[in-house]
Scaffold this motif. Sequence first.
Motif, PDB file in Angstrom:
ATOM      1  N   ASP A  84       0.799  -1.221   0.000  1.00 41.99           N
ATOM      2  CA  ASP A  84       0.000   0.000   0.000  1.00 41.99           C
ATOM      3  C   ASP A  84       0.834   1.276   0.000  1.00 41.99           C
ATOM      4  OD1 ASP A  84      -2.238  -1.589   0.022  1.00 41.99           O
ATOM      5  OD2 ASP A  84      -2.607  -1.391   2.169  1.00 41.99           O
ATOM      6  N   CYS A  85       2.142   1.160   0.153  1.00 41.69           N
ATOM      7  CA  CYS A  85       2.987   2.356   0.120  1.00 41.69           C
ATOM      8  C   CYS A  85       2.840   3.038  -1.235  1.00 41.69           C
ATOM      9  CB  CYS A  85       4.443   1.979   0.362  1.00 41.69           C
ATOM     10  SG  CYS A  85       5.573   3.398   0.363  1.00 41.69           S
ATOM     11  N   GLU A  86       2.627   4.345  -1.229  1.00 33.53           N
ATOM     12  CA  GLU A  86       2.381   5.068  -2.469  1.00 33.53           C
ATOM     13  C   GLU A  86       3.663   5.487  -3.189  1.00 33.53           C
ATOM     14  OE1 GLU A  86      -0.456   8.200  -1.992  1.00 33.53           O
ATOM     15  OE2 GLU A  86      -1.839   6.933  -0.849  1.00 33.53           O
ATOM     16  N   LYS A  87       4.793   5.025  -2.711  1.00 35.72           N
ATOM     17  CA  LYS A  87       6.067   5.239  -3.385  1.00 35.72           C
ATOM     18  C   LYS A  87       6.595   3.879  -3.849  1.00 35.72           C
ATOM     19  CE  LYS A  87       5.430   9.426  -2.254  1.00 35.72           C
ATOM     20  NZ  LYS A  87       6.095  10.179  -1.191  1.00 35.72           N
ATOM     21  N   THR A 199       0.072   3.751 -11.056  1.00 37.03           N
ATOM     22  CA  THR A 199       0.403   2.556 -11.828  1.00 37.03           C
ATOM     23  C   THR A 199       0.570   1.363 -10.903  1.00 37.03           C
ATOM     24  OG1 THR A 199       1.513   3.890 -13.517  1.00 37.03           O
ATOM     25  CG2 THR A 199       2.050   1.543 -13.446  1.00 37.03           C
ATOM     26  N   LYS A 200       1.259   1.573  -9.779  1.00 42.68           N
ATOM     27  CA  LYS A 200       1.422   0.511  -8.784  1.00 42.68           C
ATOM     28  C   LYS A 200       0.073   0.006  -8.293  1.00 42.68           C
ATOM     29  CE  LYS A 200       3.325  -0.320  -4.144  1.00 42.68           C
ATOM     30  NZ  LYS A 200       4.349   0.074  -3.143  1.00 42.68           N
ATOM     31  N   GLN A 201      -0.829   0.925  -7.992  1.00 47.71           N
ATOM     32  CA  GLN A 201      -2.148   0.534  -7.507  1.00 47.71           C
ATOM     33  C   GLN A 201      -2.914  -0.261  -8.558  1.00 47.71           C
ATOM     34  OE1 GLN A 201      -3.835   4.290  -6.369  1.00 47.71           O
ATOM     35  NE2 GLN A 201      -2.578   4.487  -4.531  1.00 47.71           N
ATOM     36  N   LEU A 202      -2.833   0.170  -9.810  1.00 47.69           N
ATOM     37  CA  LEU A 202      -3.542  -0.530 -10.886  1.00 47.69           C
ATOM     38  C   LEU A 202      -3.009  -1.947 -11.070  1.00 47.69           C
ATOM     39  CD1 LEU A 202      -3.815   2.274 -13.602  1.00 47.69           C
ATOM     40  CD2 LEU A 202      -5.700   1.277 -12.284  1.00 47.69           C
ATOM     41  N   VAL A 203      -1.694  -2.093 -11.082  1.00 45.93           N
ATOM     42  CA  VAL A 203      -1.102  -3.418 -11.283  1.00 45.93           C
ATOM     43  C   VAL A 203      -1.416  -4.333 -10.106  1.00 45.93           C
ATOM     44  CG1 VAL A 203       1.065  -4.689 -11.524  1.00 45.93           C
ATOM     45  CG2 VAL A 203       0.733  -2.564 -12.782  1.00 45.93           C
ATOM     46  N   ASN A 204      -1.275  -3.831  -8.878  1.00 46.15           N
ATOM     47  CA  ASN A 204      -1.543  -4.665  -7.707  1.00 46.15           C
ATOM     48  C   ASN A 204      -2.993  -5.115  -7.648  1.00 46.15           C
ATOM     49  OD1 ASN A 204       1.100  -4.472  -6.906  1.00 46.15           O
ATOM     50  ND2 ASN A 204       0.728  -3.048  -5.223  1.00 46.15           N
ATOM     51  N   ALA A 205      -3.904  -4.273  -8.113  1.00 50.08           N
ATOM     52  CA  ALA A 205      -5.332  -4.618  -8.057  1.00 50.08           C
ATOM     53  C   ALA A 205      -5.780  -5.455  -9.242  1.00 50.08           C
ATOM     54  CB  ALA A 205      -6.169  -3.342  -7.998  1.00 50.08           C
ATOM     55  N   SER A 206      -4.996  -5.476 -10.311  1.00 50.77           N
ATOM     56  CA  SER A 206      -5.458  -6.074 -11.569  1.00 50.77           C
ATOM     57  C   SER A 206      -5.769  -7.563 -11.457  1.00 50.77           C
ATOM     58  CB  SER A 206      -4.419  -5.860 -12.667  1.00 50.77           C
ATOM     59  OG  SER A 206      -3.228  -6.567 -12.386  1.00 50.77           O
ATOM     60  N   LEU A 207      -5.002  -8.290 -10.655  1.00 56.79           N
ATOM     61  CA  LEU A 207      -5.197  -9.731 -10.559  1.00 56.79           C
ATOM     62  C   LEU A 207      -6.371 -10.106  -9.660  1.00 56.79           C
ATOM     63  CD1 LEU A 207      -1.468 -10.846 -10.325  1.00 56.79           C
ATOM     64  CD2 LEU A 207      -2.979 -10.947 -12.313  1.00 56.79           C
TER      65      LEU A 207
END
Length: 249
Positions: A84-87, A199-207
């Motif tokens: 969840d870190c935004e960096k 982008t990180k959030q999108l990739v982590n949630a995609s699966l």
Amino acid sequence: MNALTWDQREQIITLLAEATADPTLRAVVITATGKGFCAGADLRGAPAAAPAAAPAGGAGERVAGDVARMIRLGAQRLITSVLDCEKPVIAAVNGTAAGIGAHLAFACDLVIAAEPARFIEVFVRRGLVPDGAGAYLLPRLVGPQKAKELMFFGDALTAPEAERIGLVNRVVPAEELEATARAWAERLAQGPTRAIAMTKQLVNASLDTDRATALAAEATAQEINMTTADANEGVASFVERRTPEYRGC
């Protein structure tokens, strides 16, 4: 071997939360000193559980729910703090990463491993079920069959093999680990921080989402990101044929 104590875990969680909140911090590296990256939870010292997870039934008495609470407040909080870190978070794995130590590395956005590093799903050797989101992370990284092999046998995985199956981005000589991690972090820190975070959030949630939900999230992220100064700078620098100077906002 850097077995994880309660204090160390809480410090990492706090630092990652501070990195999210501080606009001047634009990339994070998690690494270690000595021969090991993290040998797992410190089973011989203070428990890696939060004080709130102490047995509820009195001194030494464990009741149903205590262990689950300990895992939620302990290992799972640690891993989700990375996810969840935004960096962007880089793991620079200098040596053995076992148990929760392996999962800490796998939760990072990018993993650089020194040649001597090893990754071990050590839980089965102790008669335990994997925790710290291992059964969530590994199938998404290497597929369910390979994840089961690693977790059922608990064999040590070398850094080159981890790279081959996709658990590691790059393997470098031990003496080059720090410089490589720093170079990657500096490159990330010079990038469009908010765009990378989304982008990180999108990739982590995609699966975990269906196609329609993923595409809706993508469109929303792009809408939000287009309001940032970095997005405007990126377009302007392209039109003006110059290198962009991103400020992370």
